[in-house]
Write a protein that holds these residues in place. Structure first.
Motif, PDB file in Angstrom:
ATOM      1  N   ASP A  14       0.828  -1.204   0.000  1.00  0.00           N
ATOM      2  CA  ASP A  14       0.000   0.000   0.000  1.00  0.00           C
ATOM      3  C   ASP A  14       0.865   1.258   0.000  1.00  0.00           C
ATOM      4  OD1 ASP A  14      -2.303  -1.439  -0.084  1.00  0.00           O
ATOM      5  OD2 ASP A  14      -2.912  -1.023   1.971  1.00  0.00           O
ATOM      6  N   LEU A  15       0.466   2.216  -0.839  1.00  0.00           N
ATOM      7  CA  LEU A  15       1.114   3.520  -0.912  1.00  0.00           C
ATOM      8  C   LEU A  15       0.247   4.519  -0.172  1.00  0.00           C
ATOM      9  CD1 LEU A  15       2.135   3.623  -4.688  1.00  0.00           C
ATOM     10  CD2 LEU A  15       3.514   2.936  -2.721  1.00  0.00           C
ATOM     11  N   CYS A  16       0.882   5.364   0.611  1.00  0.00           N
ATOM     12  CA  CYS A  16       0.160   6.373   1.383  1.00  0.00           C
ATOM     13  C   CYS A  16       0.420   7.765   0.817  1.00  0.00           C
ATOM     14  CB  CYS A  16       0.589   6.326   2.849  1.00  0.00           C
ATOM     15  SG  CYS A  16       0.123   4.791   3.672  1.00  0.00           S
ATOM     16  N   ALA A  17      -0.568   8.627   0.986  1.00  0.00           N
ATOM     17  CA  ALA A  17      -0.467   9.999   0.491  1.00  0.00           C
ATOM     18  C   ALA A  17       0.489  10.798   1.358  1.00  0.00           C
ATOM     19  CB  ALA A  17      -1.842  10.655   0.491  1.00  0.00           C
ATOM     20  N   ALA A  18       1.460  11.429   0.708  1.00  0.00           N
ATOM     21  CA  ALA A  18       2.420  12.276   1.418  1.00  0.00           C
ATOM     22  C   ALA A  18       2.136  13.752   1.112  1.00  0.00           C
ATOM     23  CB  ALA A  18       3.848  11.903   1.014  1.00  0.00           C
ATOM     24  N   LEU A  75      -1.804  14.655  -9.028  1.00  0.00           N
ATOM     25  CA  LEU A  75      -0.622  13.840  -8.767  1.00  0.00           C
ATOM     26  C   LEU A  75      -0.332  13.917  -7.280  1.00  0.00           C
ATOM     27  CD1 LEU A  75       1.757  12.129  -9.736  1.00  0.00           C
ATOM     28  CD2 LEU A  75       2.986  14.256 -10.200  1.00  0.00           C
ATOM     29  N   ILE A  76      -0.441  12.793  -6.612  1.00  0.00           N
ATOM     30  CA  ILE A  76      -0.276  12.720  -5.166  1.00  0.00           C
ATOM     31  C   ILE A  76       1.081  12.091  -4.855  1.00  0.00           C
ATOM     32  CG2 ILE A  76      -1.233  11.846  -2.996  1.00  0.00           C
ATOM     33  CD1 ILE A  76      -3.105  13.794  -4.477  1.00  0.00           C
ATOM     34  N   PRO A  77       1.949  12.795  -4.118  1.00  0.00           N
ATOM     35  CA  PRO A  77       3.258  12.233  -3.784  1.00  0.00           C
ATOM     36  C   PRO A  77       3.137  11.104  -2.763  1.00  0.00           C
ATOM     37  CG  PRO A  77       2.924  14.316  -2.652  1.00  0.00           C
ATOM     38  CD  PRO A  77       1.731  14.128  -3.553  1.00  0.00           C
ATOM     39  N   ALA A  78       4.073  10.149  -2.847  1.00  0.00           N
ATOM     40  CA  ALA A  78       4.074   9.011  -1.921  1.00  0.00           C
ATOM     41  C   ALA A  78       5.174   9.119  -0.865  1.00  0.00           C
ATOM     42  CB  ALA A  78       4.201   7.700  -2.686  1.00  0.00           C
ATOM     43  N   GLY A  79       6.060  10.110  -0.977  1.00  0.00           N
ATOM     44  CA  GLY A  79       7.019  10.379   0.090  1.00  0.00           C
ATOM     45  C   GLY A  79       8.287   9.554   0.090  1.00  0.00           C
ATOM     46  N   PHE A  80       8.541   8.788  -0.978  1.00  0.00           N
ATOM     47  CA  PHE A  80       9.755   7.978  -1.017  1.00  0.00           C
ATOM     48  C   PHE A  80      10.258   7.849  -2.451  1.00  0.00           C
ATOM     49  CE2 PHE A  80       6.448   4.943  -1.932  1.00  0.00           C
ATOM     50  CZ  PHE A  80       7.019   4.065  -2.843  1.00  0.00           C
ATOM     51  N   ALA A  81      11.507   7.438  -2.574  1.00  0.00           N
ATOM     52  CA  ALA A  81      12.118   7.094  -3.856  1.00  0.00           C
ATOM     53  C   ALA A  81      12.742   5.716  -3.680  1.00  0.00           C
ATOM     54  CB  ALA A  81      13.166   8.127  -4.249  1.00  0.00           C
ATOM     55  N   GLY A 139      -1.189  10.479   4.830  1.00  0.00           N
ATOM     56  CA  GLY A 139      -1.064   9.148   5.429  1.00  0.00           C
ATOM     57  C   GLY A 139      -2.118   8.158   4.980  1.00  0.00           C
ATOM     58  N   GLU A 140      -3.118   8.619   4.237  1.00  0.00           N
ATOM     59  CA  GLU A 140      -4.178   7.730   3.758  1.00  0.00           C
ATOM     60  C   GLU A 140      -3.644   6.786   2.684  1.00  0.00           C
ATOM     61  OE1 GLU A 140      -8.668   8.128   1.886  1.00  0.00           O
ATOM     62  OE2 GLU A 140      -7.431   9.904   2.133  1.00  0.00           O
ATOM     63  N   ARG A 141      -4.082   5.539   2.725  1.00  0.00           N
ATOM     64  CA  ARG A 141      -3.696   4.556   1.702  1.00  0.00           C
ATOM     65  C   ARG A 141      -4.454   4.869   0.414  1.00  0.00           C
ATOM     66  NH1 ARG A 141      -5.047  -0.915   3.622  1.00  0.00           N
ATOM     67  NH2 ARG A 141      -6.751   0.137   4.651  1.00  0.00           N
ATOM     68  N   ILE A 142      -3.705   5.133  -0.671  1.00  0.00           N
ATOM     69  CA  ILE A 142      -4.338   5.618  -1.894  1.00  0.00           C
ATOM     70  C   ILE A 142      -4.147   4.706  -3.102  1.00  0.00           C
ATOM     71  CG2 ILE A 142      -4.347   8.051  -1.248  1.00  0.00           C
ATOM     72  CD1 ILE A 142      -1.747   8.288  -3.002  1.00  0.00           C
ATOM     73  N   ALA A 143      -3.174   3.825  -3.073  1.00  0.00           N
ATOM     74  CA  ALA A 143      -2.880   2.957  -4.216  1.00  0.00           C
ATOM     75  C   ALA A 143      -2.039   1.801  -3.714  1.00  0.00           C
ATOM     76  CB  ALA A 143      -2.146   3.728  -5.308  1.00  0.00           C
ATOM     77  N   GLN A 144      -1.671   0.920  -4.623  1.00  0.00           N
ATOM     78  CA  GLN A 144      -0.777  -0.173  -4.258  1.00  0.00           C
ATOM     79  C   GLN A 144       0.333  -0.309  -5.286  1.00  0.00           C
ATOM     80  OE1 GLN A 144      -2.696  -4.027  -4.132  1.00  0.00           O
ATOM     81  NE2 GLN A 144      -4.272  -3.328  -5.531  1.00  0.00           N
ATOM     82  N   LEU A 145       1.438  -0.838  -4.839  1.00  0.00           N
ATOM     83  CA  LEU A 145       2.625  -1.022  -5.662  1.00  0.00           C
ATOM     84  C   LEU A 145       2.878  -2.512  -5.803  1.00  0.00           C
ATOM     85  CD1 LEU A 145       4.797   0.872  -6.929  1.00  0.00           C
ATOM     86  CD2 LEU A 145       6.163   0.464  -4.884  1.00  0.00           C
ATOM     87  N   VAL A 146       2.882  -2.996  -7.059  1.00  0.00           N
ATOM     88  CA  VAL A 146       3.113  -4.404  -7.349  1.00  0.00           C
ATOM     89  C   VAL A 146       4.350  -4.508  -8.226  1.00  0.00           C
ATOM     90  CG1 VAL A 146       2.171  -6.470  -8.472  1.00  0.00           C
ATOM     91  CG2 VAL A 146       0.656  -4.956  -7.184  1.00  0.00           C
ATOM     92  N   PHE A 147       5.236  -5.431  -7.904  1.00  0.00           N
ATOM     93  CA  PHE A 147       6.481  -5.600  -8.657  1.00  0.00           C
ATOM     94  C   PHE A 147       6.345  -6.750  -9.648  1.00  0.00           C
ATOM     95  CE2 PHE A 147       7.642  -3.435  -4.791  1.00  0.00           C
ATOM     96  CZ  PHE A 147       8.534  -2.465  -5.241  1.00  0.00           C
ATOM     97  N   GLN A 148       6.956  -6.581 -10.807  1.00  0.00           N
ATOM     98  CA  GLN A 148       6.929  -7.594 -11.864  1.00  0.00           C
ATOM     99  C   GLN A 148       8.319  -7.735 -12.464  1.00  0.00           C
ATOM    100  OE1 GLN A 148       4.204  -9.432 -12.947  1.00  0.00           O
ATOM    101  NE2 GLN A 148       3.094  -8.533 -11.251  1.00  0.00           N
ATOM    102  N   TRP A 149       8.650  -8.949 -12.872  1.00  0.00           N
ATOM    103  CA  TRP A 149       9.902  -9.200 -13.570  1.00  0.00           C
ATOM    104  C   TRP A 149       9.775  -8.717 -15.012  1.00  0.00           C
ATOM    105  CZ3 TRP A 149      13.728  -9.988 -10.517  1.00  0.00           C
ATOM    106  CH2 TRP A 149      13.544 -10.658  -9.319  1.00  0.00           C
TER     107      TRP A 149
END
Length: 148
Positions: free
Chosen positions: A30-34, A48-54, A111-121
């Motif tokens: 889960d990605l949170c709004a920063a 465009l909502i920042p997620a607070g990390f790189a 801090g609200e959960r706004i999206a999700q991050l899924v990794f793929q090969w």
């Protein structure tokens, strides 16, 4: 096939932290709004909502930003450019393009959960230029060629 992804919380976002899985077997983090301040999205509006990390990923990995099903179902909030691709060589802040497809104002809270991050090969692909492609039964049929 495990992968190690380096992540850095950007200054001022220590309260947001890193993406988290909400269950052990969840596919997405889960990605949170920063956002610095609450952001209001009117129906049809996007931001465009920042997620607070790189982050830094191995060269054969991509990250996909996807909607959260609960927000989509209950509020009509989803992500544009979905799934949004984050390439392995990108080092900027991760952001989420949210759109309000609902009928009411939606307020994005810090801090609200706004999206999700899924990794793929990502496989290594090389194109082979040919004069002709092998025929198939389908051929060039597409976009509803088998019915609605």
């Amino acid at each position: 096939m495990d992968a190690k992804v380096q992540i850095t919380v950007l200054p001022g976002n220590e309260d947001i932290g890193v993406p988290k899985k909400m269950t052990d077997l969840a596919s997405g983090f889960d990605l949170c709004a920063a956002v610095k301040e609450s952001t209001v999205l009117a129906p049809g509006e996007r931001a465009l909502i920042p997620a607070g990390f790189a982050m830094a990923m191995p060269h054969n990995l991509e990250a996909q930003v996807r909607p959260r099903s609960g927000l989509a179902y209950k509020k009509g909030i989803t992500t544009l450019n979905s799934p949004g691709t984050i390439d392995a060589d990108y080092r900027g802040e991760v952001g989420v393009i949210l759109i309000n497809h609902g009928s009411e104002l939606f307020t994005v809270q810090r801090g609200e959960r706004i999206a999700q991050l899924v990794f793929q090969w990502v496989p290594h692909v090389e194109f082979e230029l040919v004069d002709r492609l092998e025929e198939t039964q389908r051929g060039s049929g597409g976009f509803g060629h088998t019915g609605i």
